[in-house]
Design a protein around this motif. Sequence first.
Motif, short mmCIF file in Angstrom:
data_model
loop_
_atom_site.label_atom_id
_atom_site.label_comp_id
_atom_site.label_asym_id
_atom_site.label_seq_id
_atom_site.Cartn_x
_atom_site.Cartn_y
_atom_site.Cartn_z
N PHE A 65 0.86 -1.20 0.00
CA PHE A 65 0.00 0.00 0.00
C PHE A 65 0.88 1.23 0.00
CE2 PHE A 65 0.34 1.48 4.46
CZ PHE A 65 1.02 0.39 5.02
N PHE A 74 -7.93 -0.02 2.78
CA PHE A 74 -7.58 0.00 1.34
C PHE A 74 -8.22 -1.23 0.70
CE2 PHE A 74 -4.21 1.87 3.79
CZ PHE A 74 -3.66 2.90 3.03
N GLU A 75 -8.93 -1.01 -0.36
CA GLU A 75 -9.51 -2.16 -1.05
C GLU A 75 -8.39 -2.95 -1.74
OE1 GLU A 75 -12.74 -3.35 -4.50
OE2 GLU A 75 -12.17 -1.24 -4.25
N VAL A 77 -7.13 -5.01 -4.61
CA VAL A 77 -7.67 -5.11 -5.97
C VAL A 77 -6.95 -6.13 -6.86
CG1 VAL A 77 -8.66 -2.80 -6.03
CG2 VAL A 77 -6.27 -3.11 -6.68
N LYS A 90 -4.20 2.34 -8.86
CA LYS A 90 -4.50 3.55 -8.08
C LYS A 90 -3.91 3.39 -6.68
CE LYS A 90 -8.66 5.16 -10.27
NZ LYS A 90 -10.12 5.08 -10.20
N ASP A 92 -4.82 4.51 -3.88
CA ASP A 92 -5.69 4.40 -2.69
C ASP A 92 -6.14 2.94 -2.51
OD1 ASP A 92 -7.24 4.28 -4.94
OD2 ASP A 92 -8.88 5.52 -4.13
N LYS A 93 -5.57 2.05 -3.32
CA LYS A 93 -5.90 0.62 -3.23
C LYS A 93 -4.73 -0.13 -2.59
CE LYS A 93 -9.54 1.37 -5.82
NZ LYS A 93 -10.84 1.56 -5.13
N SER A 130 -15.66 -8.34 -1.26
CA SER A 130 -14.50 -7.47 -1.37
C SER A 130 -13.70 -7.55 -0.08
CB SER A 130 -14.91 -6.03 -1.69
OG SER A 130 -15.44 -5.45 -0.54
N HIS A 132 -10.68 -5.66 2.35
CA HIS A 132 -10.00 -4.39 2.62
C HIS A 132 -8.87 -4.61 3.61
CE1 HIS A 132 -13.54 -2.75 0.70
NE2 HIS A 132 -12.89 -1.59 0.58
#
Length: 409
Positions: A65, A74-75, A77, A90, A92-93, A130, A132
């Motif tokens: 991250f 943070f997702e 991905v 991105k 922010d992931k 999902s 995080h």
Amino acid sequence: MLQKNPHFLSDYQAVHDFVLCQVTALKATESVYLHDLVGRVLAEDIIAPINIPSSAQSAMDGFAFRFDNRQESFEIVDTIYAGDQTKPVKTDKALRIMTGACLPEGFDTVVPFEQAMIKSQNHIKADKLSEHLLLPTHISQGRHVKQVGDDVLQGSVVLQKGHQIGAKDIGLIASLGVDSAVVVKKIGLVILASGNELLQVGEVAKQGMTYDSNSYQIAALCQELPVEVLAIVRLTDDLSAIRQSLKRWMAQADVILTLGGASMGHKDCIKQVFAELQDAWSWKLAMKPAKPFSFARQQQTLLFALPGNPLAAFMSFKLFVVESLLKMSGKTAWRQKSRPEKLQVDIAQPNQATDKTIWLQAIKTEHGIKPIMQTSSSRMQILSQASGFIRLKPGCVYQAGDIIEYWEY
Ligand SMILES: Nc1nc2c(c(=O)[nH]1)N[C@H]1C(S)=C(S)[C@@H](COP(=O)(O)OP(=O)(O)OC[C@H]3O[C@@H](n4cnc5c(N)ncnc54)[C@H](O)[C@@H]3O)O[C@H]1N2
Ligand code: MOO
């Protein structure tokens, strides 16, 4: 330096230093493939052509991250593996990342799987789970990330000219993608053993004859050095044959080692042949074994006369020839250093009354150094029992617990 008085005994250290002063490094170089580099001496620095790692890499299996995105979570991905090409993500992931995988641009910190807090969310509408990564709290920026050039910096000197390459260096060279190096050419060396009594191994034993063990022994010791043995020549004590053979080999060899015929016997003619060369020196050294020693130079060729007694030949090789060959090979650290070790037993001083240095073969044990109290220069079995040798200085008394100089073979 040529010794005229046969009763005068020369100091080993002075003769050693004199001989080593005459030795210079060979100039000729060659490029040698990685597989054959062990034992060779670098003629040029090896400079890193790349950075290692070549881009920022994860040092742990975990989640990557961006540290200064101080968001709560943070997702996650994607998953990236060592060898994957990086794609833009991105910042922010978060990403699942494996050890050795490259971090995408903007990612700078990794939290290992076992330290990560993960929150799973089931999105019923999208029928999707999902995950995080919760903001790791006990981690600093850059943690578990190897930066570009952390291991090796492009353009840095990895191994210096004059370094003798060991097996332990090969991985480093290969890691740079370098498949060869420029090294000093091997020293071309000829062994010339002389003696009417010499039998070749394989011949039937005969009364009064002796198998030529020295040339095998010395050739084997040469295998541990950057040396190519060009020839092993066996001759009788025939002055003109020895002279002819030396003349022939001097045209090709960097070094010639003669074995035997080095002392005072009526057929010992090596000193005489050496004396006909450009420069020649002969000594009787104040030590045992390896008392007789001669050294000569004819143009670029150096000649060393080692005594015939097998243990004396071995010690003469260890005390004069090894360092000479290493210096000649261009190795920077050519000196063979002793190390201080504890003596395990008292030594009933064999040389208190003499002015001679005594070299004793010795066994290194867990309790210290145990000398083999045997000074006969023909007993080779001692070498198989010993792990190195020690020096007894003239007139000194040695007791258990004393610190002595010990050279490992
Ligand atoms: N009058 C003196 N005699 C001797 C002296 C001295 O100062 N004055 N020094 C002794 C010492 S110390 C030594 S060491 C020997 C060295 O003699 P050489 O180098 O002339 O050797 P040789 O006489 O040829 O041989 C001695 C001994 O070694 C055996 N030998 C020789 N070559 C080989 C070989 N290639 N493989 C195995 N063994 C070998 C030879 O058969 C003899 O037994 O001189 C003392 N004499
Ligand atoms: O030194 Mo000799 O070298 O005693 O055998």
